[in-house]
Design an enzyme around this catalytic site. Structure first.
Site, PDB file in Angstrom:
ATOM      1  N   GLU A  50       0.629  -1.243   0.007  1.00 54.11           N
ATOM      2  CA  GLU A  50      -0.007  -0.041   0.046  1.00 54.11           C
ATOM      3  C   GLU A  50       0.876   1.300   0.004  1.00 54.11           C
ATOM      4  OE1 GLU A  50      -2.942  -0.660   3.121  1.00 54.11           O
ATOM      5  OE2 GLU A  50      -4.125  -1.556   1.555  1.00 54.11           O
ATOM      6  N   LYS A  63       2.509  10.651   0.046  1.00 50.96           N
ATOM      7  CA  LYS A  63       3.755  10.210   0.594  1.00 50.96           C
ATOM      8  C   LYS A  63       5.158  11.069   0.070  1.00 50.96           C
ATOM      9  CE  LYS A  63       6.427   6.013   1.001  1.00 50.96           C
ATOM     10  NZ  LYS A  63       6.700   4.885   0.520  1.00 50.96           N
TER      11      LYS A  63
HETATM   12  C1  LIG Z   1       4.008  -8.138   3.806  1.00 51.79           C
HETATM   13  C2  LIG Z   1       4.102  -7.368   2.663  1.00 51.79           C
HETATM   14  C3  LIG Z   1       4.252  -5.945   2.573  1.00 51.79           C
HETATM   15  C4  LIG Z   1       4.152  -5.337   1.371  1.00 51.79           C
HETATM   16  N1  LIG Z   1       4.121  -3.922   1.192  1.00 51.79           N
HETATM   17  C5  LIG Z   1       4.566  -3.331   0.046  1.00 51.79           C
HETATM   18  C6  LIG Z   1       4.474  -1.992  -0.105  1.00 51.79           C
HETATM   19  O1  LIG Z   1       4.348  -1.232   0.868  1.00 51.79           O
HETATM   20  N2  LIG Z   1       4.717  -1.375  -1.344  1.00 51.79           N
HETATM   21  C7  LIG Z   1       4.902  -2.348  -2.406  1.00 51.79           C
HETATM   22  O2  LIG Z   1       5.134  -1.585  -3.424  1.00 51.79           O
HETATM   23  N3  LIG Z   1       4.775  -3.453  -2.405  1.00 51.79           N
HETATM   24  C8  LIG Z   1       4.737  -4.132  -1.207  1.00 51.79           C
HETATM   25  N4  LIG Z   1       4.375  -5.507  -1.087  1.00 51.79           N
HETATM   26  C9  LIG Z   1       4.424  -6.295  -2.222  1.00 51.79           C
HETATM   27  C10 LIG Z   1       3.058  -6.173  -2.995  1.00 51.79           C
HETATM   28  O3  LIG Z   1       1.998  -6.836  -2.176  1.00 51.79           O
HETATM   29  C11 LIG Z   1       2.797  -7.252  -4.296  1.00 51.79           C
HETATM   30  O4  LIG Z   1       4.258  -6.556  -5.188  1.00 51.79           O
HETATM   31  C12 LIG Z   1       1.638  -6.823  -4.926  1.00 51.79           C
HETATM   32  O5  LIG Z   1       0.567  -7.070  -3.917  1.00 51.79           O
HETATM   33  C13 LIG Z   1       1.517  -7.629  -6.092  1.00 51.79           C
HETATM   34  O6  LIG Z   1       1.117  -9.025  -5.787  1.00 51.79           O
HETATM   35  P1  LIG Z   1       0.892 -10.369  -6.846  1.00 51.79           P
HETATM   36  O7  LIG Z   1      -0.259  -9.408  -7.627  1.00 51.79           O
HETATM   37  O8  LIG Z   1       2.135 -10.298  -7.584  1.00 51.79           O
HETATM   38  O9  LIG Z   1       0.352 -11.269  -5.999  1.00 51.79           O
HETATM   39  P2  LIG Z   1      -0.961 -11.609  -5.174  1.00 51.79           P
HETATM   40  O10 LIG Z   1      -1.769 -10.547  -4.546  1.00 51.79           O
HETATM   41  O11 LIG Z   1      -0.975 -13.049  -4.250  1.00 51.79           O
HETATM   42  O12 LIG Z   1      -1.946 -12.259  -6.241  1.00 51.79           O
HETATM   43  C14 LIG Z   1      -1.995 -13.605  -6.834  1.00 51.79           C
HETATM   44  C15 LIG Z   1      -3.118 -13.710  -7.729  1.00 51.79           C
HETATM   45  O13 LIG Z   1      -2.996 -14.814  -8.427  1.00 51.79           O
HETATM   46  C16 LIG Z   1      -4.180 -15.745  -8.436  1.00 51.79           C
HETATM   47  N5  LIG Z   1      -4.046 -17.183  -8.458  1.00 51.79           N
HETATM   48  C17 LIG Z   1      -3.174 -17.631  -7.624  1.00 51.79           C
HETATM   49  N6  LIG Z   1      -3.034 -18.961  -7.966  1.00 51.79           N
HETATM   50  C18 LIG Z   1      -4.165 -19.097  -8.938  1.00 51.79           C
HETATM   51  C19 LIG Z   1      -4.863 -20.488  -9.432  1.00 51.79           C
HETATM   52  N7  LIG Z   1      -4.151 -21.729  -9.223  1.00 51.79           N
HETATM   53  N8  LIG Z   1      -5.768 -20.078 -10.238  1.00 51.79           N
HETATM   54  C20 LIG Z   1      -6.021 -18.856 -10.694  1.00 51.79           C
HETATM   55  N9  LIG Z   1      -5.557 -17.975  -9.992  1.00 51.79           N
HETATM   56  C21 LIG Z   1      -4.805 -18.007  -9.271  1.00 51.79           C
HETATM   57  C22 LIG Z   1      -5.016 -15.112  -7.231  1.00 51.79           C
HETATM   58  O14 LIG Z   1      -6.175 -15.456  -7.023  1.00 51.79           O
HETATM   59  C23 LIG Z   1      -4.706 -13.634  -7.060  1.00 51.79           C
HETATM   60  O15 LIG Z   1      -5.317 -12.980  -8.030  1.00 51.79           O
HETATM   61  C24 LIG Z   1       4.360  -6.122   0.132  1.00 51.79           C
HETATM   62  C25 LIG Z   1       4.419  -7.434   0.172  1.00 51.79           C
HETATM   63  C26 LIG Z   1       4.360  -8.268   1.419  1.00 51.79           C
HETATM   64  C27 LIG Z   1       4.304  -9.587   1.507  1.00 51.79           C
END
Ligand SMILES: Cc1cc2nc3c(=O)[nH]c(=O)nc-3n(C[C@H](O)[C@H](O)[C@H](O)COP(=O)(O)OP(=O)(O)OC[C@H]3O[C@@H](n4cnc5c(N)ncnc54)[C@H](O)[C@@H]3O)c2cc1C
Length: 497
Positions: free
Chosen positions: A50, A79
C-alpha cells in the site's frame, strides 16, 4: 528464435501485478492484442502493498490516469518519504525523503558542503535543506504546479486492483474466473500452450504473464527456473498485517519503526491505517511478532492479524520461453522501501518496449532478464544497508545484522562514502545519490572528509549558502496547506460506497 506470432496474451492472477499488467497492456497495446486475465475468487490476493514510490506517477501519466479520480477511488494519501524510527539506534529517527537535499556543484554533492558546515558548527540537520523532508515534518502537502514536491501515494491495495480492473475491462481485457489446475506445455519446445481450469475449460495463449503470487504457478511450478535466495543478507521472512481505524489526520509519509527482531509499518490512508510487522523467524516466533505488533498499533483493529511467509530473493529468470513473471511470482524484496510495485511497473514497461509481436527472440529475453536482475540487485543492496549500518546491538537480531556479511557491491559503496563522502548512482538504478546519502547519514555513517572544492568558499560564504537554502525551503513549506486539508479539497475518498 521462436517464430510463433504473439497475439493472445494470458495473464494468470488478478492481484496488483495482474491488474497493473492487464490495464497497461490493454490501454497501450490493446488494439493489437487479445488479453485475458484469469483469477480465482477462492484464492485471495496477498492484500498488502500500500506504499508506493514516485515512479508510479510516471506509469499513471503514461496510462492517462486522472490523479484526483485515482486518489479518491483508492482512499489515497500522499507520501513524501519514509520515517525510519529506532533504526540507527533506539529513539533515533530520520526521514528518507523523495526530494533533493541542498544544491550540488559539478564536482561535489551537497553533502560535502554540509559536512564542512558541520565541522564548523554552522550546518543544521541534513534534512532541513530538503523541501520534502521539511513538508513531511510539518505535516504539510500540496501538488504545486511549479517547482513542486516529489511525492508518491499510500493506497488501498484491494481498491487499486478494482480501479485497474475497470480500466483494463474498458480497454478490452477479458476477465476469466476460475482456478488454474494445470499448465500445459508443448512437448517439443517446452513453451506453455494453455492453462487448464478446474472447470475443465482450457485457455490457450501465445504469451503468458505469471502474476500468481509467491507460488509462481507458471514460472516455477511448471517451468522450474529456480530461485536465488537472499535470506542470508535479508533475514526477515515473515510479516503480520492488520488494518486499524484512523485516530487522527493522515500524515504525508510512511512510518517504519524498528523493533527487536524486525520492523513495523504504518501506512495512513484517508479512512484507515495499514499496519504490519516484518520479522525474522530465526529470532521471533509468530506469536512474539503478533504480540509486538498488537502492542504497537493505535486504533481499533478492523480485521484479525494475518501471517504472511516469504523468502527474500528473485527468480533466476523473470522471462523464460513464452512466460514472463511479474510481481511476487518473480521474487520478493521486503517492503522496507516500498519497491515491489515499482518492479511490477518496470517489468510491464520493459515487456512493452521489447514486445515480441513477431516471435520471441532470445536476445530480448536475455536483455529483459539482465535489466530486471540489475535493478533488483541494486534495490537489495539498498535495503541491506538499513539493517547492516546500525549502532543497534540491543538484541541478537541487530547484532546479527551488524555483523553479517554483505554483498561486495554494498561494501564498496559504504567504504566509498565513509572515506570520501562520495556516492555515485549507477545509471538506470532506482535509488539516486540523495537516497543513499540520506540513509547512510541516517543510519549513522558519517564521511571522514569532504571534497576540497568546498574550500573555494570562505566560511562566511558557506554560511550564506547554507542559510540561503534553508530560507528557500522554509518559504516553500510556509505556503503549503496541511496534508489533510489538501486531500479534503483535492480528492476526498469515494471508497465508502
Ligand atoms: C508484507 C508485505 C508488505 C508489502 N508492502 C508493500 C508496499 O508497501 N509497497 C509495495 O510496492 N509492495 C509491497 N508488497 C508487495 C506487494 O504486495 C505485491 O508486489 C503486490 O501486491 C503484487 O502481488 P501479486 O499480484 O504478485 O500477487 P497476489 O496479490 O498474491 O495475487 C495473486 C493472484 O493470483 C491468483 N491465483 C493464484 N493461484 C491461482 C490459481 N491456481 N488459479 C487462478 N488464480 C490464481 C490469485 O487469485 C490472485 O489473484 C508487500 C508484500 C508483502 C508480503
Amino acid at each position: 528464435m521462436n517464430n510463433r506470432k504473439i497475439k493472445k496474451v494470458v495473464i494468470a492472477g488478478g492481484g496488483t501485478a495482474g491488474w497493473m499488467a492487464a490495464a497497461s497492456l490493454a490501454k497501450l497495446l490493446g488494439k493489437t492484442l487479445d488479453i485475458t486475465l484469469i483469477e480465482s475468487d477462492d484464492i485471495p490476493t496477498v492484500g498488502v502493498g500500500e506504499a508506493t514510490i514516485p515512479t508510479l506517477i510516471t506509469l499513471h501519466q503514461l496510462l492517462k490516469i486522472n490523479e484526483k479520480e485515482f486518489l479518491a477511488a483508492v482512499q489515497g494519501t500522499f507520501k513524501l518519504g519514509i520515517s525510519f524510527e529506532n533504526w540507527r539506534d533506539v529513539n533515533q529517527d530520520y526521514i528518507h525523503s523523495f526530494g533533493w537535499t541542498g544544491k550540488d556543484c559539478w564536482a561535489a554533492g551537497f553533502q560535502h558542503f554540509w559536512k564542512k558546515g558541520l565541522d564548523l558548527g554552522i550546518s543544521e540537520e541534513f534534512g532541513k535543506y530538503c523541501p520534502e523532508w521539511a513538508a513531511a515534518k510539518a505535516n504539510k502537502f500540496a501538488v504545486l504546479s511549479r517547482e513542486g514536491l516529489n511525492y508518491a501515494y499510500h493506497i488501498d491495495a484491494g481498491l487499486y486492483a478494482k480501479f485497474l480492473r475497470k480500466m483494463a475491462e474498458e480497454h478490452g481485457a477479458q476477465r476469466q474466473e476460475g482456478k488454474i489446475k494445470r499448465v500445459n506445455l508443448n512437448a517439443d519446445d517446452g513453451y506453455i500452450e494453455s492453462l487448464l481450469l478446474e472447470s475443465g475449460q482450457v485457455i490457450d495463449g501465445d504469451l503468458f504473464i505469471d502474476c500468481t503470487g509467491f507460488r509462481g504457478l507458471l514460472i516455477e511450478q511448471a517451468l522450474h527456473v529456480g530461485y536465488d535466495d537472499w535470506s542470508h543478507w535479508l533475514p526477515c521472512d515473515g510479516a503480520i498485517a492488520v488494518q486499524t481505524e484512523s485516530l487522527g489526520e493522515p500524515i504525508p509519509y510512511t512510518r517504519s519503526i524498528a523493533h527487536g527482531a524486525g520492523w513495523q509499518w504504518r501506512i495512513p490512508l484517508q479512512e484507515r491505517v495499514g499496519n504490519g510487522l516484518v520479522f525474522s523467524s530465526k529470532f521471533w516466533s509468530d506469536d512474539q511478532a503478533i504480540d509486538c505488533l498488537t502492542k504497537n498499533i493505535e486504533g481499533k483493529p478492523l480485521n484479525d492479524p494475518r501471517v504472511i511467509k516469504f523468502k527474500t530473493g528473485q527468480r533466476r529468470k523473470h522471462w523464460h520461453k513464452n512466460c514472463v513473471a511479474m510481481g511476487l511470482s518473480s521474487g520478493f524484496i521486503e517492503p522496507l522501501e516500498s519497491t515491489s510495485i515499482h518492479l511490477i511497473q518496470r517489468a510491464i514497461v520493459r515487456l512493452m518496449q521489447m514486445f515480441p509481436y513477431d516471435g520471441i527472440r532470445q536476445p530480448d529475453v536475455e536483455e529483459f532478464n539482465a535489466q530486471m536482475k540489475f535493478e533488483s540487485d541494486n534495490i537489495r543492496d539498498f535495503i541491506i544497508l538499513h539493517y547492516h549500518v546500525t549502532d543497534r546491538s540491543d538484541t541478537e537480531f541487530w547484532r546479527h545484522c551488524r555483523n553479517m556479511e554483505v554483498p561486495e557491491s554494498l561494501t564498496h559503496r559504504i567504504e566509498l562514502f565513509k572515506q570520501t563522502g562520495r556516492v555515485f548512482k549507477v545509471p538506470t538504478e532506482l535509488f539516486g545519490e540523495n537516497s543513499w546519502i540520506q540513509v547512510m547519514l541516517g543510519q549513522g555513517l558519517m564521511p571522514e572528509q569532504y571534497h576540497p572544492i568546498v574550500n573555494m568558499m570562505s566560511d562566511a560564504e558557506l554560511k550564506d549558502f547554507l542559510v540561503g537554502i534553508r530560507s528557500q525551503v522554509d518559504r516553500t513549506v510556509a505556503q503549503l496547506p496541511s496534508h489533510a486539508d489538501f486531500i479534503r479539497h483535492f480528492a476526498p475518498t469515494m471508497a465508502r460506497d
